[in-house]
Design an enzyme around this catalytic site. Sequence first.
Site, PDB file in Angstrom:
ATOM      1  CE1 TYR A 162      -4.193  60.522  -0.759  1.00 11.62           C
ATOM      2  CE2 TYR A 162      -5.614  59.322  -2.269  1.00 11.62           C
ATOM      3  CZ  TYR A 162      -5.315  59.744  -0.993  1.00 11.62           C
ATOM      4  OH  TYR A 162      -6.121  59.370   0.058  1.00 11.62           O
ATOM      5  CB  SER A 204      -7.011  55.391  -0.318  1.00  8.52           C
ATOM      6  OG  SER A 204      -8.002  55.836  -1.219  1.00  8.52           O
TER       7      SER A 204
HETATM    8  N1  LIG Z   1     -11.277  61.689   2.967  1.00  6.37           N
HETATM    9  C1  LIG Z   1     -11.201  60.748   2.053  1.00  6.37           C
HETATM   10  O1  LIG Z   1     -12.009  60.671   1.094  1.00  6.37           O
HETATM   11  C2  LIG Z   1     -10.148  59.681   2.175  1.00  6.37           C
HETATM   12  C3  LIG Z   1     -10.264  58.542   1.361  1.00  6.37           C
HETATM   13  C4  LIG Z   1      -9.285  57.570   1.437  1.00  6.37           C
HETATM   14  C5  LIG Z   1      -8.219  57.726   2.302  1.00  6.37           C
HETATM   15  N2  LIG Z   1      -8.123  58.835   3.077  1.00  6.37           N
HETATM   16  C6  LIG Z   1      -6.948  58.966   3.965  1.00  6.37           C
HETATM   17  O2  LIG Z   1      -7.348  59.282   5.258  1.00  6.37           O
HETATM   18  C7  LIG Z   1      -6.285  59.974   5.940  1.00  6.37           C
HETATM   19  C8  LIG Z   1      -6.854  61.194   6.644  1.00  6.37           C
HETATM   20  O3  LIG Z   1      -7.323  62.127   5.668  1.00  6.37           O
HETATM   21  P1  LIG Z   1      -8.631  63.018   5.870  1.00  6.37           P
HETATM   22  O4  LIG Z   1      -9.558  62.672   4.779  1.00  6.37           O
HETATM   23  O5  LIG Z   1      -9.092  62.952   7.275  1.00  6.37           O
HETATM   24  O6  LIG Z   1      -8.018  64.460   5.513  1.00  6.37           O
HETATM   25  P2  LIG Z   1      -7.882  65.819   6.348  1.00  6.37           P
HETATM   26  O7  LIG Z   1      -9.190  66.210   6.908  1.00  6.37           O
HETATM   27  O8  LIG Z   1      -7.205  66.743   5.409  1.00  6.37           O
HETATM   28  O9  LIG Z   1      -6.908  65.425   7.540  1.00  6.37           O
HETATM   29  C9  LIG Z   1      -5.531  65.219   7.325  1.00  6.37           C
HETATM   30  C10 LIG Z   1      -4.820  65.322   8.656  1.00  6.37           C
HETATM   31  O10 LIG Z   1      -3.434  65.051   8.422  1.00  6.37           O
HETATM   32  C11 LIG Z   1      -2.659  66.139   8.938  1.00  6.37           C
HETATM   33  N3  LIG Z   1      -1.438  66.239   8.147  1.00  6.37           N
HETATM   34  C12 LIG Z   1      -1.299  66.432   6.813  1.00  6.37           C
HETATM   35  N4  LIG Z   1       0.001  66.467   6.478  1.00  6.37           N
HETATM   36  C13 LIG Z   1       0.696  66.287   7.627  1.00  6.37           C
HETATM   37  C14 LIG Z   1       2.082  66.235   7.944  1.00  6.37           C
HETATM   38  N5  LIG Z   1       3.024  66.380   6.999  1.00  6.37           N
HETATM   39  N6  LIG Z   1       2.436  66.043   9.233  1.00  6.37           N
HETATM   40  C15 LIG Z   1       1.506  65.899  10.198  1.00  6.37           C
HETATM   41  N7  LIG Z   1       0.195  65.929   9.966  1.00  6.37           N
HETATM   42  C16 LIG Z   1      -0.204  66.130   8.685  1.00  6.37           C
HETATM   43  C17 LIG Z   1      -3.586  67.354   8.844  1.00  6.37           C
HETATM   44  O11 LIG Z   1      -3.249  68.387   9.748  1.00  6.37           O
HETATM   45  P3  LIG Z   1      -2.269  69.609   9.331  1.00  6.37           P
HETATM   46  O12 LIG Z   1      -2.693  70.073   7.985  1.00  6.37           O
HETATM   47  O13 LIG Z   1      -2.433  70.616  10.413  1.00  6.37           O
HETATM   48  O14 LIG Z   1      -0.897  69.029   9.329  1.00  6.37           O
HETATM   49  C18 LIG Z   1      -4.900  66.711   9.277  1.00  6.37           C
HETATM   50  O15 LIG Z   1      -4.945  66.574  10.665  1.00  6.37           O
HETATM   51  C19 LIG Z   1      -5.253  60.303   4.847  1.00  6.37           C
HETATM   52  O16 LIG Z   1      -4.185  59.381   4.911  1.00  6.37           O
HETATM   53  C20 LIG Z   1      -6.031  60.117   3.563  1.00  6.37           C
HETATM   54  O17 LIG Z   1      -5.207  59.791   2.473  1.00  6.37           O
HETATM   55  C21 LIG Z   1      -9.068  59.813   3.038  1.00  6.37           C
END
Ligand SMILES: NC(=O)c1ccc[n+]([C@@H]2O[C@H](COP(=O)([O-])OP(=O)(O)OC[C@H]3O[C@@H](n4cnc5c(N)ncnc54)[C@H](OP(=O)(O)O)[C@@H]3O)[C@@H](O)[C@H]2O)c1
Length: 244
Positions: free
Chosen positions: A151, A138
């Site tokens: 986080y 991130s």
């Molecule tokens: N969106 C942003 O602004 C942003 C910015 C910087 C970094 N990121 C990073 O990008 C990555 C993806 O996030 P996203 O933004 O796409 O969020 P998201 O839409 O909430 O997706 C998160 C995914 O991770 C899965 N997940 C969460 N906990 C889990 C666990 N314990 N075991 C297996 N699967 C798990 C969720 O499915 P389930 O809930 O069904 O398990 C979902 O498929 C993360 O690492 C996040 O920190 C996101």
Amino acid sequence: MKTTGNTILITGGSSGIGLGFAEEFLRLGNKIIVCARWEDRLNKVKAEHPEMIIRKCDVSVEKEREELFNWIKANHPETNVLINNAGVQLGTDISQPLDMKRVNAEIGTNIVAPLHLSSLFIPLLKTKSESAIINITSGLAFAPLAFMGIYCATKAAMHSLTMSLRHKLKSTSIKVFEIAPPAVDTNLGHDRRDDKTQSHGGISVAEFLKEAMAGITGDVYETCVGQAKGLRMKREEVFNTMNK
Ligand SMILES: NC(=O)c1ccc[n+]([C@@H]2O[C@H](COP(=O)([O-])OP(=O)(O)OC[C@H]3O[C@@H](n4cnc5c(N)ncnc54)[C@H](OP(=O)(O)O)[C@@H]3O)[C@@H](O)[C@H]2O)c1
């Protein structure tokens, strides 16, 4: 890295950034395996993309990580790319007494899981002529938002661990990538919001993917997407602005 003909495991591939990678890599001619905790969302992915392979797994649980790896080794031994994407973002006031269950969930999912999964997969990935580990960190790895201090610390740790892993694996077939997203409009942070329809905004997954895929395709081992670039370069300066 080559972006076609791979078998790719994407943790957290059922929504947001992980699902975006899954769809893009599928379109490019790769075999895709996605895992996540909730079966209903995985089944929805399968209904929309019957070619994708789904697997229920909570990556924060050690035994489930081992089961996931053993299942891959037995059923999809050609797997040559691991995308450590699953993550949770829980707001935690670190100046108050801590709920250690939440702290452990965040650290377990965002640091311990990618670290352990990488260690399980490295022997398998080493046997492939081309392979990769892609860690999703991130922009907040470089300048923290204080209200979600844990986080941000998990992402800073993953930045550090990714650098070390890349160094340790430099004489193997495994390329180690880091992609640092800016704010991307996904479900991230729903755990800490009362209104689950509310998002923290940010760029679209499609826009994010353009820059992220360019980095992966061009063997740029660290890609900070969009505003994450500014956070990487001016970390102290932006900390005060972000935390006003
Ligand atoms: N969106 C942003 O602004 C942003 C910015 C910087 C970094 N990121 C990073 O990008 C990555 C993806 O996030 P996203 O933004 O796409 O969020 P998201 O839409 O909430 O997706 C998160 C995914 O991770 C899965 N997940 C969460 N906990 C889990 C666990 N314990 N075991 C297996 N699967 C798990 C969720 O499915 P389930 O809930 O069904 O398990 C979902 O498929 C993360 O690492 C996040 O920190 C996101």
